[in-house]
Design a protein around this motif. Structure first.
Motif: not given
Length: 114
Positions: A5-19, A43-47
């Protein structure tokens, strides 16, 4: 399970940064093979957790685009070669064995295969 889950969260954050850096959601959805709706919810969750200085720069975008273009060109060339090989095979031309030399082809009168 927590590690995954931590790795998946890091991937999500990377995608949000790119957006947030300006890459279109549809492009990222194809790149990461996820739904655009999922990316929008990330994006809504991590921005609020992302600092502006952590966003990728324009230079990073250009480098990634160049890398992707080169990859697409290699793919196109490979598909063309595979298509050419398929057409030769359908015409009854036998594929060469890795042990076949150019001299043996010329001696057998098959020099036009090249």
């Amino acid at each position: 399970m927590h590690r995954r889950n931590r790795i998946y969260d890091e991937l999500r954050i990377q995608v949000v940064k790119e957006v947030l850096a300006g890459i279109k959601v549809a492009v990222l959805a194809r790149k990461y093979e996820v739904s655009p709706k999922s990316i929008n919810s990330w994006v809504r969750e991590y921005r609020d957790q992302i600092d502006a200085k952590d966003l990728p720069t324009a230079d990073a975008h250009v480098a990634e685009l160049k890398r992707l273009q080169a990859l697409e060109e290699k793919y196109e060339k490979a598909m063309k070669v595979l298509g050419d090989l398929g057409r030769l095979h359908n015409k009854g031309v036998k594929p060469l064995s890795p042990h076949t030399s150019v001299n043996s082809l010329c001696m057998n009168g098959q020099s036009g295969v090249f």
